[in-house]
Structure formats: structure tokens, C-alpha cells
Design a protein around this motif. Structure first.
Motif, PDB file in Angstrom:
ATOM      1  N   ILE A  53      11.107  35.387  11.618  1.00  0.00           N
ATOM      2  CA  ILE A  53      10.900  36.653  12.334  1.00  0.00           C
ATOM      3  C   ILE A  53      10.857  36.413  13.840  1.00  0.00           C
ATOM      4  N   GLY A  54      10.217  35.325  14.250  1.00  0.00           N
ATOM      5  CA  GLY A  54      10.191  34.976  15.667  1.00  0.00           C
ATOM      6  C   GLY A  54      11.588  34.737  16.211  1.00  0.00           C
ATOM      7  N   ARG A  55      12.401  34.040  15.439  1.00  0.00           N
ATOM      8  CA  ARG A  55      13.777  33.774  15.860  1.00  0.00           C
ATOM      9  C   ARG A  55      14.586  35.062  15.948  1.00  0.00           C
ATOM     10  N   GLU A  56      14.364  35.965  14.994  1.00  0.00           N
ATOM     11  CA  GLU A  56      15.058  37.259  15.004  1.00  0.00           C
ATOM     12  C   GLU A  56      14.686  38.072  16.239  1.00  0.00           C
ATOM     13  N   LEU A  57      13.403  38.095  16.570  1.00  0.00           N
ATOM     14  CA  LEU A  57      12.936  38.825  17.753  1.00  0.00           C
ATOM     15  C   LEU A  57      13.531  38.241  19.027  1.00  0.00           C
ATOM     16  N   ALA A  58      13.490  36.920  19.135  1.00  0.00           N
ATOM     17  CA  ALA A  58      14.014  36.259  20.331  1.00  0.00           C
ATOM     18  C   ALA A  58      15.502  36.557  20.511  1.00  0.00           C
ATOM     19  N   LEU A  61      15.972  40.437  21.448  1.00  0.00           N
ATOM     20  CA  LEU A  61      15.407  40.870  22.722  1.00  0.00           C
ATOM     21  C   LEU A  61      15.790  39.986  23.905  1.00  0.00           C
ATOM     22  N   GLY A  62      16.600  38.972  23.660  1.00  0.00           N
ATOM     23  CA  GLY A  62      17.012  38.097  24.755  1.00  0.00           C
ATOM     24  C   GLY A  62      15.866  37.275  25.307  1.00  0.00           C
ATOM     25  N   MET A  63      14.942  36.880  24.425  1.00  0.00           N
ATOM     26  CA  MET A  63      13.769  36.105  24.835  1.00  0.00           C
ATOM     27  C   MET A  63      13.920  34.648  24.382  1.00  0.00           C
ATOM     28  N   GLU A  64      13.081  33.791  24.907  1.00  0.00           N
ATOM     29  CA  GLU A  64      13.088  32.394  24.490  1.00  0.00           C
ATOM     30  C   GLU A  64      12.092  32.201  23.358  1.00  0.00           C
ATOM     31  N   ASP A 212      13.480  43.912   8.781  1.00  0.00           N
ATOM     32  CA  ASP A 212      12.585  45.072   8.816  1.00  0.00           C
ATOM     33  C   ASP A 212      11.269  44.736   9.532  1.00  0.00           C
ATOM     34  N   ALA A 213      10.779  43.511   9.318  1.00  0.00           N
ATOM     35  CA  ALA A 213       9.551  43.094  10.001  1.00  0.00           C
ATOM     36  C   ALA A 213       9.771  43.044  11.511  1.00  0.00           C
ATOM     37  N   ALA A 214      10.942  42.533  11.924  1.00  0.00           N
ATOM     38  CA  ALA A 214      11.270  42.507  13.351  1.00  0.00           C
ATOM     39  C   ALA A 214      11.376  43.926  13.899  1.00  0.00           C
ATOM     40  N   ASP A 215      11.980  44.824  13.125  1.00  0.00           N
ATOM     41  CA  ASP A 215      12.066  46.230  13.527  1.00  0.00           C
ATOM     42  C   ASP A 215      10.675  46.805  13.783  1.00  0.00           C
TER      43      ASP A 215
END
Length: 231
Positions: A53-58, A61-64, A212-215
Motif C-alpha cells: 500500500i505504501g508503494r502504491e501511494l508513493a 502521488l509522486g512521493m518517495e 482500494d486501501a490506497a484510494d
């Protein structure tokens, strides 16, 4: 300052035939003066999908992504890896060493490691996995702190699939990892790791897939930012 636009599309089934389409636009994450960009911290039970989920968010969102590997790599560049290696491995320090450190006036011997996390993520938009990052950024207005959990059977199944191991080994691994993380968090913060009051958002990932969790996390951040504008 980071300036980017993200468009998230949510599709929700309505009466099995109709679909309602929601589009959220999240723009211009503003860097606060002299501080960091947006931070998302993820505390997670073993097998709850935290890293994925962390990887999906990054990615979205263009984050590290700052997981153990990334943190160790960055700390090594600064010559600060050896003294923080156990922290990055989420190991509680020997109680005798802790007592010695306190006797020399350190109220929290882990504060140096906390400061290193802040240093490594300074002026960056970052998703940080574990390492008490929720506590480190608890008072940061740009941070969103998340705890991920799921029922044991769901987590056992995920770990079996992820690591290619049988049910007995997966259950044993989950127990050991969760106990280690709870002990580490308690040691570093004095608080219970699974206490949802420490986190802005707690999600049962056994009910959702990774996307869905990232959403849900992104939707929460968007709603939180809108709400803050009206305070």
C-alpha cells in the motif's frame, strides 16, 4: 515546493446497474516554511499489506517511499547507519543500555534516531513505513498517520502467498513480527502500538484490496485538507 495534480477516480456500484463516478482533484501540496512536504506514515500488522500500500501511494502521488532499505541506504550516505541499524530493523534496545543512556541525561535515547528520520525526509514528500514514524510526525500538520490491520486468517493467507510458506510457518512469523513491532514501539514511545488513538486513520485491509486501501487513504487526505480550510 512540490506542485503536482492528481486525479483519482472512484467507481461505486449503485443498485447493481447504476455507477456513480467521483473525481477528486488534489493539487499543489504546499511546503511549509523550512519544513517538510506532505508525509504519510504507515504502521502495519504483519501481513496487512503495508509495504504494498505504501508503494502504491508513493507511485500515485509522486512521493518517495522510505522503507527499511531506503532508510538504511540514505543513512549510510551520511555515515549514520551503524549507530541506527537496530532502529531501522525495529529492534528494541537492550534495557541495560537504555538505563545507562537515561542515567546520562537522555530522556529518550531513541530521539537521535527520530531526528535522523526527520533529517532524511526533510523537504521531501514521503511515505514512511514503520519505524515509529507516526509518533515522529504526530504533531506535523502536513502528516497523515495510518495504521493497517486485518484479521489473522487473512494475514496468514497473504503471508503464505507472499513468502511461499505453509500455514503453520506463516502464523508463527506473524506472531513473532507483531510482537517485535509492539515491543519496539512501546520501547520508543511508551505507547501501545495497536492503539488506534495514536493514528489519524485505521484501516482493516482484510476488507479491501491494495488499490482500494490506497484510494481510502488518498480520499481521507483530500477530505482532511478541505476540512482544514474551513476551520
Amino acid at each position: 515546493m512540490v506542485d503536482f495534480s492528481i486525479y483519482i477516480h472512484f467507481l461505486f456500484e449503485y443498485n447493481e446497474t447504476k455507477m456513480i463516478h467521483y473525481e477528486y482533484s488534489m493539487t499543489s501540496w504546499q511546503c511549509r516554511t523550512g519544513g517538510t512536504e506532505m508525509i504519510i506514515t504507515i504502521a502495519r500488522q504483519c501481513g496487512s499489506g503495508g509495504h504494498e500500500i505504501g508503494r502504491e501511494l508513493a507511485s500515485r502521488l509522486g512521493m518517495e517511499l522510505y522503507d527499511r532499505k531506503k532508510l538504511e541506504e540514505e543513512a549510510k550516505k551520511l555515515g549514520k547507519l551503524d549507530e541506527n541499524k537496530e532502529f531501522f530493523q525495529e529492534k528494541a534496545v537492550n534495557s541495560l543500555l537504555y538505563s545507562i543512556a537515561v542515567s546520562y541525561g537522555e530522556s529518550n535515547p531513541m530521539e537521535k534516531s527520530f531526528e535522523l528520520i526527520r533529517e532524511l525526509t526533510q523537504q521531501k514528500s514521503a511515505v514512511i513505513i514503520g519505524r515509529c514514524s507516526g509518533a515522529i510526525y504526530a504533531n506535523d500538520p502536513e502528516a497523515t498517520t495510518v495504521f493497517l490491520h486485518a484479521d489473522k486468517d487473512c494475514r496468514i493467507k497473504r503471508v503464505m502467498e507472499r513468502d511461499g510458506i505453509n500455514e503453520k510457518k506463516a502464523a508463527k512469523l506473524i506472531k513473532e513480527v507483531d510482537e517485535k513491532r509492539a515491543s519496539f514501539h512501546k520501547f520508543c514511545t511508551g505507547k501501545e502500538w495497536e492503539d488506534a488513538n495514536q493514528y489519524q486513520l485505521s484501516i482493516d485491509t482484510g476488507k479491501l484490496d491494495i488499490s482500494d486501501a490506497a484510494d481510502m487513504i488518498i480520499n481521507y487526505i483530500n477530505a482532511k485538507n478541505i476540512g482544514q480550510k474551513h476551520l
